[in-house]
Scaffold this motif. Structure first.
Motif, PDB file in Angstrom:
ATOM      1  N   ILE A 234       0.848  -1.210   0.000  1.00  8.20           N
ATOM      2  CA  ILE A 234       0.000   0.000   0.000  1.00  8.20           C
ATOM      3  C   ILE A 234       0.880   1.255   0.000  1.00  8.20           C
ATOM      4  N   GLY A 235       1.959   1.225   0.748  1.00  9.39           N
ATOM      5  CA  GLY A 235       2.890   2.355   0.752  1.00  9.39           C
ATOM      6  C   GLY A 235       3.479   2.586  -0.633  1.00  9.39           C
ATOM      7  N   ARG A 236       3.874   1.480  -1.295  1.00  4.47           N
ATOM      8  CA  ARG A 236       4.457   1.611  -2.639  1.00  4.47           C
ATOM      9  C   ARG A 236       3.422   2.169  -3.615  1.00  4.47           C
ATOM     10  N   LEU A 237       2.170   1.674  -3.496  1.00 12.13           N
ATOM     11  CA  LEU A 237       1.132   2.138  -4.424  1.00 12.13           C
ATOM     12  C   LEU A 237       0.747   3.598  -4.161  1.00 12.13           C
ATOM     13  N   ALA A 238       0.859   4.036  -2.919  1.00 16.21           N
ATOM     14  CA  ALA A 238       0.581   5.451  -2.625  1.00 16.21           C
ATOM     15  C   ALA A 238       1.517   6.337  -3.434  1.00 16.21           C
ATOM     16  N   VAL A 239       2.772   5.895  -3.566  1.00 16.97           N
ATOM     17  CA  VAL A 239       3.770   6.677  -4.311  1.00 16.97           C
ATOM     18  C   VAL A 239       3.601   6.461  -5.820  1.00 16.97           C
ATOM     19  N   LYS A 240       3.438   5.186  -6.243  1.00 11.13           N
ATOM     20  CA  LYS A 240       3.375   4.878  -7.680  1.00 11.13           C
ATOM     21  C   LYS A 240       2.127   5.456  -8.350  1.00 11.13           C
ATOM     22  N   SER A 241       1.048   5.610  -7.569  1.00 14.99           N
ATOM     23  CA  SER A 241      -0.182   6.179  -8.132  1.00 14.99           C
ATOM     24  C   SER A 241      -0.150   7.708  -8.121  1.00 14.99           C
ATOM     25  N   GLY A 242       0.811   8.261  -7.393  1.00 17.82           N
ATOM     26  CA  GLY A 242       0.881   9.727  -7.285  1.00 17.82           C
ATOM     27  C   GLY A 242      -0.018  10.277  -6.192  1.00 17.82           C
TER      28      GLY A 242
END
Ligand SMILES: Cc1ncc(C[n+]2csc(CCOP(=O)(O)OP(=O)(O)O)c2C)c(N)n1
Ligand code: SF4
Ligand SMILES: [Mg+2]
Length: 305
Positions: A234-242
């Motif tokens: 979830i942390g990675r997706l918070a960044v990858k999704s902008g």
């Protein structure tokens, strides 16, 4: 603290550091960020803590840190930090404490205090140029009391106090912008799943003086309703999704330290979290998903022009 006592504490095995037997939830993203920040800060720090989840780390007279800990009311951590800084400066000024024993004064607070209850005290402290580091772990709600919405809750999220069909009707406040409007020394966003970016920013903050904000997004399995094993994803997706931009403000300029390209659709980040389940079940709420995506797109369009 005498040098001897300090050395004895420093030599304790690392099991005496954070996280051992703490009453925190498994997979706590705030605790992950705090671990990593503390790895950089080290033992010469005094934490001034506003009531919240991290308060549970310290049970009088013990703290999991090798430095010191002062607990304050939710609104008062920056005032507590002022008192500690003043006391240290008086001891240094009167040569009752050697300069090498000086401590970094660090406010440790959740978003409920940082975005709301403690904002006035924070604004005053920045205005006075207080030499302190302000670490906010942002789990986007009043987590310790059951995840009521706070000034940091994002649009559409379900909380204990926003459980209608469209979740929280308000919009997350921009704490980064509120701080930079005060023209402090340093402001940065971090997340535990980007440890190198985090470490560089904390090192930088530590090397500077004056008011400095470190704002950590803190994926919260309990409040956001997801499996603790998904914290890192979830942390990675918070960044990858902008959805969560990694950036810093120094010398009056904002620099993005990571530009996700291409950005993954924000729904990949939302879908893993129960607080957004109403967006996908029993049927997709296309207008609300599109509204959230449009908010992220508008942010990056403004950055890229
Ligand atoms: C003035 C005041 N109101 C309410 C409380 C009860 N309270 C303790 S912790 C907490 C939640 C704080 O939220 P946040 O700052 O986001 O930290 P988190 O719990 O999410 O870690 C609340 C409401 C309090 N301690 N003081
Ligand atoms: S409620 Fe959330 S922020 Fe608080 S300890 Fe649990 S996981 Fe961490
Ligand atoms: Mg919170």
């Amino acid at each position: 603290m005498s040098e001897g006592a300090f050395q004895r504490m420093k030599d304790l095995p690392s099991a005496h550091l954070l996280g051992t037997g703490t009453p925190m939830c498994a997979g706590c993203g705030g605790l992950q960020a705090l671990h990593e920040v503390y790895d950089v800060l080290g033992p010469r720090s005094v934490f001034v803590n506003a009531a919240g989840c991290m308060t549970l780390l310290s049970v009088y007279p013990f703290t999991p840190f090798r430095g010191s800990w002062l607990y304050t009311a939710m609104a008062s951590a920056p005032a507590g930090a002022q008192g500690v800084r003043d006391a240290l400066d008086i001891l240094l000024g009167q040569q009752r404490m050697p300069r090498e024993e000086d401590l970094d004064v660090v406010v440790l607070t959740g978003d409920g205090a940082a975005y709301g209850m403690g904002l006035s005290a924070t604004s005053g402290a920045i205005e006075r140029g207080l030499n302190f580091l302000y670490l906010c772990y942002d789990n986007e709600g009043y987590g310790n009391t059951g995840q009521q919405y706070s000034g940091a809750t994002p649009h559409g999220a379900l909380t204990a106090t926003s459980h209608g069909a469209r979740g929280y009707p308000g919009k997350k406040k921009d704490l980064f912008a509120i701080w930079t409007a005060h023209q402090p020394t340093y402001v940065a966003t971090i997340i535990g799943t980007e440890p190198l970016d985090l470490a560089r920013k904390v090192e930088k903050a530590r090397s500077l003086k004056g008011p400095r904000l470190i704002l950590a997004l803190a994926p919260c399995p309990t409040g956001w309703d997801f499996d603790p094993q998904d914290t890192a994803e979830i942390g990675r997706l918070a960044v990858k999704s902008g959805a969560f931009p990694l950036k810093e403000y120094v010398d009056g300029k904002v620099v993005h330290t990571k530009r996700p390209h291409p950005r993954v659709p924000v729904e990949e980040y939302l879908r893993l979290q129960g607080r957004y389940r109403h967006l996908f079940e029993p049927s997709r709420d296309e207008p609300l998903i599109a509204e959230i995506q449009a908010g992220v797109d508008a942010y990056w369009a403004a950055v890229e022009t």
